[in-house]
Design a protein around this motif. Structure first.
Motif, PDB file in Angstrom:
ATOM      1  N   ILE A  66       1.140   6.867   5.455  1.00  0.00           N
ATOM      2  CA  ILE A  66       1.510   5.825   4.501  1.00  0.00           C
ATOM      3  C   ILE A  66       2.989   5.964   4.143  1.00  0.00           C
ATOM      4  O   ILE A  66       3.481   7.062   3.874  1.00  0.00           O
ATOM      5  CB  ILE A  66       0.640   5.937   3.234  1.00  0.00           C
ATOM      6  N   GLY A  67       3.709   4.849   4.153  1.00  0.00           N
ATOM      7  CA  GLY A  67       5.112   4.851   3.783  1.00  0.00           C
ATOM      8  C   GLY A  67       6.069   5.162   4.908  1.00  0.00           C
ATOM      9  O   GLY A  67       7.289   5.113   4.710  1.00  0.00           O
ATOM     10  N   ASP A  68       5.562   5.459   6.084  1.00  0.00           N
ATOM     11  CA  ASP A  68       6.419   5.751   7.230  1.00  0.00           C
ATOM     12  C   ASP A  68       7.045   4.441   7.720  1.00  0.00           C
ATOM     13  O   ASP A  68       6.330   3.505   8.100  1.00  0.00           O
ATOM     14  CB  ASP A  68       5.567   6.385   8.335  1.00  0.00           C
ATOM     15  N   SER A  69       8.367   4.373   7.739  1.00  0.00           N
ATOM     16  CA  SER A  69       9.035   3.114   8.087  1.00  0.00           C
ATOM     17  C   SER A  69       8.885   2.747   9.554  1.00  0.00           C
ATOM     18  O   SER A  69       9.188   1.618   9.937  1.00  0.00           O
ATOM     19  CB  SER A  69      10.519   3.186   7.729  1.00  0.00           C
ATOM     20  N   THR A  70       8.437   3.693  10.395  1.00  0.00           N
ATOM     21  CA  THR A  70       8.226   3.388  11.813  1.00  0.00           C
ATOM     22  C   THR A  70       6.815   2.881  12.089  1.00  0.00           C
ATOM     23  O   THR A  70       6.514   2.472  13.206  1.00  0.00           O
ATOM     24  CB  THR A  70       8.499   4.624  12.687  1.00  0.00           C
ATOM     25  N   SER A  71       5.955   2.923  11.083  1.00  0.00           N
ATOM     26  CA  SER A  71       4.574   2.486  11.252  1.00  0.00           C
ATOM     27  C   SER A  71       4.471   0.971  11.262  1.00  0.00           C
ATOM     28  O   SER A  71       5.182   0.287  10.513  1.00  0.00           O
ATOM     29  CB  SER A  71       3.706   3.041  10.114  1.00  0.00           C
ATOM     30  N   HIS A  72       3.577   0.444  12.059  1.00  0.00           N
ATOM     31  CA  HIS A  72       3.342  -0.999  12.082  1.00  0.00           C
ATOM     32  C   HIS A  72       2.683  -1.489  10.798  1.00  0.00           C
ATOM     33  O   HIS A  72       2.566  -2.690  10.580  1.00  0.00           O
ATOM     34  CB  HIS A  72       2.478  -1.373  13.287  1.00  0.00           C
ATOM     35  N   ALA A  73       2.258  -0.552   9.938  1.00  0.00           N
ATOM     36  CA  ALA A  73       1.650  -0.930   8.656  1.00  0.00           C
ATOM     37  C   ALA A  73       2.660  -0.923   7.516  1.00  0.00           C
ATOM     38  O   ALA A  73       2.317  -1.280   6.382  1.00  0.00           O
ATOM     39  CB  ALA A  73       0.513   0.035   8.328  1.00  0.00           C
ATOM     40  N   TYR A  74       3.902  -0.566   7.798  1.00  0.00           N
ATOM     41  CA  TYR A  74       4.886  -0.306   6.743  1.00  0.00           C
ATOM     42  C   TYR A  74       5.107  -1.512   5.837  1.00  0.00           C
ATOM     43  O   TYR A  74       5.237  -1.377   4.616  1.00  0.00           O
ATOM     44  CB  TYR A  74       6.211   0.132   7.374  1.00  0.00           C
ATOM     45  N   GLY A  76       3.091  -3.879   5.106  1.00  0.00           N
ATOM     46  CA  GLY A  76       1.862  -4.411   4.548  1.00  0.00           C
ATOM     47  C   GLY A  76       1.039  -5.187   5.568  1.00  0.00           C
ATOM     48  O   GLY A  76       1.448  -5.357   6.725  1.00  0.00           O
ATOM     49  N   PRO A  77      -0.124  -5.686   5.144  1.00  0.00           N
ATOM     50  CA  PRO A  77      -1.010  -6.405   6.063  1.00  0.00           C
ATOM     51  C   PRO A  77      -0.352  -7.658   6.631  1.00  0.00           C
ATOM     52  O   PRO A  77       0.291  -8.419   5.907  1.00  0.00           O
ATOM     53  CB  PRO A  77      -2.221  -6.757   5.191  1.00  0.00           C
ATOM     54  N   TYR A  80      -1.336  -9.477  12.635  1.00  0.00           N
ATOM     55  CA  TYR A  80      -1.459  -8.656  13.837  1.00  0.00           C
ATOM     56  C   TYR A  80      -1.868  -7.202  13.562  1.00  0.00           C
ATOM     57  O   TYR A  80      -2.230  -6.479  14.494  1.00  0.00           O
ATOM     58  CB  TYR A  80      -0.134  -8.648  14.606  1.00  0.00           C
ATOM     59  N   ASN A  81      -1.791  -6.732  12.308  1.00  0.00           N
ATOM     60  CA  ASN A  81      -2.002  -5.303  12.070  1.00  0.00           C
ATOM     61  C   ASN A  81      -3.183  -4.995  11.158  1.00  0.00           C
ATOM     62  O   ASN A  81      -3.276  -3.901  10.591  1.00  0.00           O
ATOM     63  CB  ASN A  81      -0.726  -4.665  11.505  1.00  0.00           C
ATOM     64  N   GLY A  82      -4.091  -5.938  11.017  1.00  0.00           N
ATOM     65  CA  GLY A  82      -5.210  -5.760  10.093  1.00  0.00           C
ATOM     66  C   GLY A  82      -6.035  -4.520  10.352  1.00  0.00           C
ATOM     67  O   GLY A  82      -6.569  -3.916   9.412  1.00  0.00           O
ATOM     68  N   ALA A 109      -7.988   5.575   3.654  1.00  0.00           N
ATOM     69  CA  ALA A 109      -9.022   4.778   3.000  1.00  0.00           C
ATOM     70  C   ALA A 109      -8.755   3.301   3.230  1.00  0.00           C
ATOM     71  O   ALA A 109      -7.609   2.874   3.398  1.00  0.00           O
ATOM     72  CB  ALA A 109      -9.039   5.085   1.506  1.00  0.00           C
ATOM     73  N   GLU A 110      -9.821   2.521   3.249  1.00  0.00           N
ATOM     74  CA  GLU A 110      -9.690   1.087   3.508  1.00  0.00           C
ATOM     75  C   GLU A 110      -8.681   0.456   2.553  1.00  0.00           C
ATOM     76  O   GLU A 110      -8.681   0.719   1.355  1.00  0.00           O
ATOM     77  CB  GLU A 110     -11.050   0.402   3.364  1.00  0.00           C
ATOM     78  N   GLY A 111      -7.795  -0.354   3.131  1.00  0.00           N
ATOM     79  CA  GLY A 111      -6.749  -0.994   2.355  1.00  0.00           C
ATOM     80  C   GLY A 111      -5.425  -0.255   2.376  1.00  0.00           C
ATOM     81  O   GLY A 111      -4.404  -0.800   1.942  1.00  0.00           O
ATOM     82  N   GLN A 112      -5.422   0.987   2.875  1.00  0.00           N
ATOM     83  CA  GLN A 112      -4.206   1.802   2.972  1.00  0.00           C
ATOM     84  C   GLN A 112      -3.794   1.885   4.441  1.00  0.00           C
ATOM     85  O   GLN A 112      -4.482   2.504   5.237  1.00  0.00           O
ATOM     86  CB  GLN A 112      -4.450   3.205   2.411  1.00  0.00           C
ATOM     87  N   GLY A 113      -2.687   1.284   4.802  1.00  0.00           N
ATOM     88  CA  GLY A 113      -2.300   1.207   6.204  1.00  0.00           C
ATOM     89  C   GLY A 113      -1.635   2.476   6.716  1.00  0.00           C
ATOM     90  O   GLY A 113      -0.603   2.909   6.200  1.00  0.00           O
ATOM     91  N   ALA A 114      -2.234   3.076   7.726  1.00  0.00           N
ATOM     92  CA  ALA A 114      -1.689   4.270   8.365  1.00  0.00           C
ATOM     93  C   ALA A 114      -2.394   4.428   9.706  1.00  0.00           C
ATOM     94  O   ALA A 114      -3.427   3.807   9.959  1.00  0.00           O
ATOM     95  CB  ALA A 114      -1.892   5.508   7.502  1.00  0.00           C
TER      96      ALA A 114
END
Length: 223
Positions: A66-74, A76-77, A80-82, A109-114
């Motif tokens: 969580i919070g990693d700027s290289t993540s495709h979840a950075y 938010g939803p 394409y990244n659901g 946990a669900e709702g937390q993108g990582a």
């Protein structure tokens, strides 16, 4: 021979060993990205296809917490990244650089993108299928790297969002108690990034011929 002995010379047969793989349940998965990335080293990825089973032991993963700027979840939803915001154990499959698919697994946990990226596997079942999909390469290179892995396992966008703990054709598991887990797990910096490369978020099985990337980027072994 134990599951942890990565000797490419022993890959000539079909299969290298009769993989005894039991599915992993969601309750077994750590609900923490870094812990999950470490946990998945030595576990298995399986694709049951109409042509037969392809499987392999994960020997390398990367954590995108969580919070990693290289993540495709950075950011938010997004449409394409659901999958990254689902409960741990869902596949996120994405085309990268317009050339290769890569498979990640949701990790919080669900709702937390990582995510945990599956970087490399040691082939177990389905060597002939992998060779057909990746002709002209050494067995140790069949799935050594995330793009090669998806090509060898025939993983494409149709698997985005699949529950890897849900009993579908693509799933994760563990070898039986008779097969040895990795004796050691090592850490290194992530590769293929242009930023946030300082943290040791890459986990791998030291000594494995199937780990990707240049050896000079590997760090000392830690538990």
């Amino acid at each position: 021979m134990t599951a942890g002995s990565s000797n490419p010379a022993q890959l000539g047969g079909e299969p290298r060993l009769a993989a005894r793989i039991a599915p992993l349940t969601r309750d077994e998965l750590p609900v923490d990205t870094v812990e999950l990335a470490r946990f998945m080293v030595g576990k298995c990825l399986v694709h049951d296809t109409p042509q037969g089973r392809v499987s392999g032991r994960l020997v390398e993963t990367e954590a995108y917490p969580i919070g990693d700027s290289t993540s495709h979840a950075y950011r938010g939803p997004r449409p394409y990244n659901g999958a990254l915001f689902r409960a741990p154990g869902h596949a996120y499959v994405r085309l990268v650089y317009g050339a290769s698919y890569m498979i990640n697994m949701s990790a919080e946990a669900e709702g937390q993108g990582a995510a945990v990226l599956f970087r490399a596997v040691e082939p177990l079942d389905g060597l002939r299928l992998m060779r057909d999909r990746r002709p002209g390469v050494k067995d140790s290179d069949l799935a050594r790297g995330p793009g090669r892995l998806c090509a060898a396992f025939a993983i494409g966008p149709e698997f985005d969002g699949v529950d890897l703990c849900g009993g579908h054709a693509l799933w994760i598991g563990r070898l039986s108690e008779h097969d040895a887990p990795p004796a050691r797990i090592a850490l290194a910096k992530r590769i293929g990034l242009s930023r946030e490369m300082h943290e040791l978020l890459r986990f791998y099985e030291p000594g494995s011929a199937f780990v990707s990337g240049p050896k000079r980027l590997l760090e000392p072994i830690v538990r």
